[in-house]
Structure formats: structure tokens, C-alpha cells
Enzyme design. Structure first.
Site, mmCIF file in Angstrom:
data_model
loop_
_atom_site.group_PDB
_atom_site.id
_atom_site.type_symbol
_atom_site.label_atom_id
_atom_site.label_comp_id
_atom_site.label_asym_id
_atom_site.label_seq_id
_atom_site.Cartn_x
_atom_site.Cartn_y
_atom_site.Cartn_z
ATOM 1 N N ASP A 111 14.124 -27.044 -0.386
ATOM 2 C CA ASP A 111 15.126 -28.114 -0.151
ATOM 3 C C ASP A 111 16.302 -28.167 -1.116
ATOM 4 O OD1 ASP A 111 13.402 -28.902 1.815
ATOM 5 O OD2 ASP A 111 12.792 -30.769 0.870
ATOM 6 N N ASP A 151 2.257 -35.160 3.014
ATOM 7 C CA ASP A 151 3.689 -35.053 2.702
ATOM 8 C C ASP A 151 4.179 -36.236 1.875
ATOM 9 O OD1 ASP A 151 4.208 -32.696 4.246
ATOM 10 O OD2 ASP A 151 4.051 -33.935 6.042
#
Ligand code: BGC
Length: 611
Positions: A329, A549
Site C-alpha cells: 500500500d 484485516d
């Protein structure tokens, strides 16, 4: 992490620096002394660059040899009209014609007498790339005699800041230069036994992480997948030693044992490097322990990357193929989230993400049996043209700016810890419904891709066109994108409305493609394997299935993780997921922790199904 968004609306505007620049080998120095009514300005500017055909990565050091500065503007002129600054850090950059201006930011405006500031940019050029020579600070030419002798840059970065250092690691009160990729470091000399291979997954067994295996085996039916290779995540400094779990050395020792037990095939072990300062800057669930404002970049280098590199370079691991998955990311956040998220803006303005990634590559690529794949988000993030092009540019300039140039990496990975389908079997981006393109559907939302494999292949082609070698390969994280189970469509819909058609045909059953946390209804995806499709080095399980997550509600923890409402099933969403429900499973633990209910569902909905 694993943010996704309708990138059509975000993009170039988020990039601070515009113009770009010149090239030249070596460095140029100019020194000046001058006096204004209030203060004597004397300066020396060092311009150091790595260049390649059409591009450059430049580090500038401004040394203040005069009175203390409180706010500064550096100007210089590119000698060639084709030189451009594309992406700058640690200053507000702009370019008009060939004139470049870099203005101080709040955190580096004060430079004491004798102090220095490091700034830099990635840029492009056509024609020629000569070094600029007319550096000026606040209008005063840096071309006189230094009032103090030039200082030799330290070889290693300061490990901790002195109390008087301002928040950014790139400003220091004494003349110093932040380390930049040193051209004197030589490339790997001793190749691994058998040589460095093009695709480290080909012909190799995958490392089975005993800790993940034990978790899988603790679940009924888990033995069906427990021997699958999953990645080891080094998600904080303490993870290197283990902090109660297996540390990096223990994993590598275990990998050597698995390798020896498995006969003649080589063994590939995947390690995720995930600890940049201001990590997960646009979300909260995987916020990390390091902050740019608290010397995070230097700590990243000296307390995180250096020890990892030291362990990986131990000769007893030389037969292993070590795959480093670099910083999920991070670079994608610089493409889309700088305007909307302060932590991302800081990551861009300080250059910490780019410099951190470059540092990691320089250190890890020096180890002959380490292979590097840089994270490239997923189609639901970078798949719009307005994001795709800038991402290609940023990947290129960042990696070409390492001491290995474009050979710094072996490839890129998409879909890390995300849920996008590898291939949508019942429609593609060229499908039309009643004369209307699927791009116009709410689900596709004008994206250029409908799945990860087409995105990965297009990205690879664009990267090669930009200047990477055609030996680069892509990885796709297929750990949780199987989308089997009862809700999986079995053929294309017969609907004539484009929205209905796409919604009834797509195997990705998420409520919105921008949802990323603990998705309900997901299943295990394709099992890891090498060379599944042209340009794809492997399908891999990087996110260990069954690891959360993010927490579905606030849970105190000592891992720096926060509560992101995208993990809360009751949240009504935001602009990034079209104000839809999050589709997240309830009762989830913090990210990285074992989530039994999710693992059970992933097995039930596996596609291909489990026996
Ligand atoms: C978490 C890490 C974890 C990784 C693998 C990330 O989302 O932030 O702590 O190790 O997932 O589960």
C-alpha cells in the site's frame, strides 16, 4: 490497509511536485556568500543524481554557511528544456519553463548556521540532462567561498535524533547529509548456488509457516490446506526477533530444514517487509509503530531494514530463495491519498516512503538470493487511467533511483490481502450489454479493468514500456479471492440492464469494490503455483487466510493498530465505498490475529473448492 477507492476522481492533483529536472553525473557544488540588510546568506548546494535514459532521481543538500535561515527558497535553472521535476519531496516544488523553485516546509524552514537540509525529486528528461549550476537561496547565488569547510557526509544515518533535531530526519542542526543510495556499494558479487533465477517460484517448493499451519490445523477441516505456503509478515521491529512467536532467524532455520527434508527442489520463503513510518497512512487498521515525525525513517533503516538484511545475508541461508514483498500500500497511497490524509501527505512531503523503499531495495537486493516484489495495490485502486499512469511513473522513478536501477526489483505484486477476483469468468472490460459498456456500471465505475490478472498483465506491460526489463514478473495474492460457495454465479446473467448484468455475473460478491476488511462471503482462492499465466510469476498466498484485516470494534492493543470503521459491519460507509455497508464480518480481532470464523468461511467458500 488494503484500501480501495474510486480512483477516477483522485489522482494527479494529489501530487505536490510538478516539475523536473536535470541530470548529470556526479555532483555539482556551488558556494556563495552575500549580505542582506538583516543577515548574511552563504550557502552551498550539492546536487547528486542517479540517472537513466529519460529519468533521474536527484538528492540536493543545502548547507547553510551563513546566518540562521528562517524560511528559504531554492531556485535553479535546468540547462535543457526537456528536464522536468515530476515528483519532489521535503519542499514545495514547482517549475515554470526551465526555472525550478523549491520552498521550505514548516518543519524544515529553520536552518541554523552550519546546518543543512536534504531535499530531492524524481524527474524526467529528453534530449540531454546537464547539471544545473545557478543555485540561489532567497535570491542570493550560492557561488562564493564557504565560511566553513565542507563536511563529509556520515556513512550511516544517525540512529536517534539529538534532542535539538527538528521532527524530520532529513533536517539536522549540524551539517550532515542524509544517506542516499551510495554509488560505491557494489552489486552482488557471489551469485547463489545455481545462480539467480528469473522466477524464484519456478520449480521450487514453498515454505510452510509452522505457526500458520498450527492455526489452520486447530480448525476442523483445516488439514486440507495446512501445508500451503503462506508469507511471514515482519509487521514491526519486534517481529524480527519474534516477540513470543518465531522470529526471522527461526523461520529461516526452519526453511533450511524443510528444504533439506524435501529433496533436491529449492525452497522459496516469502517475507513481507511492512513497517514504513506512517504506515497504512490512509486507513487505521494496520497503523504501524513508526512515525515520520518521531525519527521513523531513520529507525526504519537502522532498527528494521538493517537487522533484516543482516539476518538474510547469513551464508547458512544462501540456498534458500528468499522473496521479499515490499511495503504493501505504501507507494499507491502516494498516488491517491495525499490530499485527503495528513499522514500520507507527510509521507510524500518528507520523501519517507520513497526513501524507505529505496533503502530497503538497496540493502536487500545486495543479497544474491533475495528476490524483491514491490506492492502495486489492486485494480480497484490503481485501475483508473488517472491513477495507473502516475503509479507507473512513481514505481519507475523510485526503483530506477536505487543503486541497482531497474534491476532493483524482480517484479510487483497485486491484490495483497485484498479480495478482488483473479479472473472474472463471465464478462471482461470489453463486454457490452444492450450496447452499453460494462465500464458504465456502478460496480466497474469506469475502471479499465474488471479483475486482477488483466490489471497485473497491463501493469507489467506499462512498466516494461516505461523502462523495466521484460524479465519482471507479477504475483497475485489469491489467498482470499476465490468467491466460491452457494452465491457464486454459474454463468453470465441474461439481464439487459448493465448494472443488473454485472451484479448478477460477477463472482466478486462484495457490496462494493472499495470494501477491503474481513469480507463476508469470501473464499480461499487459487492455490499457490508458479507461471499460471503469461507475465505472472506465481499465484501466492501472502495474506495468511484466517488472519484478521482489522478489529470490528475498538480493541486496545500494543501493536499500534487502530479501529477502522471499514471493519465495522454496522458502518454505513464513506465516499470511498460509495456510502455502502462495509460487508465486514462481525466480532473480528485486530489485524493479524487469528479469526476462526473467517477461516471457516474461507474454507467453505473456497474456489477451486476443497476436497
Ligand atoms: C497486519 C499485520 C499482519 C498481516 C498478516 C496486516 O493487515 O497489519 O499485523 O501480520 O496483516 O496477517
Amino acid at each position: 490497509m488494503r484500501l480501495s477507492l474510486s480512483g477516477a476522481k483522485r489522482s494527479l492533483a494529489s501530487r505536490i511536485a510538478i516539475a523536473a529536472a536535470g541530470l548529470a553525473l556526479g555532483s555539482t557544488m556551488a558556494v556563495a556568500t552575500a549580505t542582506t540588510a538583516n543577515a548574511a546568506i552563504a550557502c552551498k548546494v550539492t546536487y547528486e543524481q542517479n540517472q537513466w535514459p529519460g529519468g533521474m532521481s536527484v538528492n540536493l543538500t543545502i548547507q547553510n554557511l551563513g546566518d540562521a535561515l528562517n524560511g528559504w527558497t531554492l531556485t535553479f535553472t535546468f540547462p535543457d528544456s526537456g528536464q522536468r521535476v515530476d515528483y519532489g519531496w521535503s519542499a514545495n516544488w514547482s517549475q515554470q519553463g526551465q526555472s525550478v523553485t523549491a520552498t521550505s516546509l514548516d518543519w524544515n524552514r529553520s536552518v541554523p548556521s552550519g546546518g543543512s537540509v536534504n531535499i530531492g525529486f524524481n524527474g524526467s528528461w529528453s534530449g540531454s540532462n546537464p547539471t544545473p549550476t545557478d543555485f540561489k537561496i532567497n535570491g542570493v547565488a550560492c557561488n562564493g567561498t564557504p565560511s566553513s569547510p565542507p563536511v563529509t557526509p556520515p556513512v550511516t544515518p544517525p540512529v536517534s535524533p539529538s534532542p535539538s533535531v527538528s521532527p524530520s530526519p532529513s533536517v539536522s542542526p549540524s551539517p550532515s547529509v542524509s544517506p542516499s543510495p551510495s554509488p560505491s556499494v557494489s552489486p552482488p558479487v557471489s551469485p547463489p548456488p545455481g545462480g539467480r533465477v528469473d522466477n524464484p517460484y519456478e520449480g521450487a517448493d514453498g515454505y510452510v509457516n509452522p505457526e500458520w499451519r498450527a492455526n489452520a490445523l486447530s480448525e476442523p477441516g483445516g488439514s486440507r490446506v495446512a501445508n500451503t505456503s503462506t508469507a511471514v509478515w515482519l509487521d514491526r521491529i519486534a517481529a524480527i526477533e519474534g516477540a513470543g512467536k518465531m522470529g526471522l532467524r527461526e523461520h529461516l532455520n526452519e526453511a533450511v530444514e524443510q528444504d533439506e527434508a524435501n529433496g533436491s527442489k529449492p525452497l522459496t520463503i516469502q517475507v513481507v517487509i511492512y513497517n514504513l513510518p506512517n504506515r497504512d497512512c490512509s486507513a487505521l487498521a494496520s497503523n504501524g509503530e513508526l512515525l515520520i515525525s518521531e525519527n521513523g525513517l531513520n529507525r526504519y533503516k537502522s532498527e528494521y531494514i538493517d537487522p533484516i538484511a543482516e539476518i538474510m545475508s547469513d551464508p547458512k541461508y544462501r540456498n534458500l530463495r528468499i522473496v521479499a514483498i515490499l511495503e504493501p500500500d505504501s507507494l499507491p497511497n502516494l498516488i491517491t491519498n495525499v490530499n485527503s490524509h495528513e499522514k500520507c501527505r507527510e509521507a510524500q512531503q518528507s520523501g519517507a516512503y520513497v526513501q524507505g523503499v529505496q533503502y530497503a531495495i538497496n540493502k536487500l537486493r545486495a543479497i544474491p538470493n533475495v528476490y524483491i516484489y514491490v506492492d502495486a495495490a489492486h485494480h480497484g485502486w490503481l485501475g483508473w487511467d488517472t491513477n495507473f499512469g502516475p503509479a507507473v511513473d512513481l514505481f519507475y522513478s523510485t526503483i530506477a533511483g536505487t543503486q541497482y536501477g531497474v534491476d532493483g526489483v524482480d517484479g510487483f505484486i497485486v491484490n495483497t490481502a485484498n479480495y478482488s477476483a483473479t479472473v472474472e469468468p463471465y464478462f471482461n472490460i470489453n463486454t457490452t450489454v444492450n450496447g452499453v459498456t460494462v465500464r458504465q456500471s456502478k460496480w466497474v465505475d469506469w475502471n479499465q479493468y474488471v479483475d486482477e490478472q488483466s490489471f497485473a498483465q497491463a501493469l507489467r506491460n506499462a512498466l516494461i514500456a516505461k523502462g523495466f526489463r521484460n524479465t519482471i514478473g507479477m504475483l497475485i495474492d489469491t489467498s482470499r479471492n476465490g468467491w466460491g460457495g452457494p452465491d457464486r454465479p454459474t454463468g453470465p446473467s441474461s439481464a439487459t440492464d448493465v448494472n443488473k448484468f454485472v451484479d448478477e455475473s460477477r463472482i466478486d460478491r462484495r457490496i462494493h469494490a472499495g470494501n477491503w476488511c474481513n469480507q463476508a462471503g469470501a473464499g480461499l482462492g487459487e492455490r499457490p503455483r508458479a507461471n499460471p499465466a503469461p507475465g505472472i510469476d506465481a499465484y501466492v498466498w501472502v495474506k495468511p487466510p484466517g488472519e484478521s484485516d482489522g478489529a470490528s470494534e475498538e480493541i486496545p492493543n500494543d501493536e499500534g493498530k487502530s479501529f477502522d470503521r471499514m471493519c465495522d459491519p454496522t458502518y454505513e460507509g464513506n465516499s470511498l465505498n460509495g456510502y455502502n455497508k462495509t460487508g465486514a464480518l462481525p466480532n473480528a480481532p485486530i489485524s493479524g490475529h487469528w479469526f476462526s470464523a473467517q477461516f471457516q468461511e474461507l474454507m467453505r467458500n473456497a474456489y477451486p473448492p476443497l476436497d
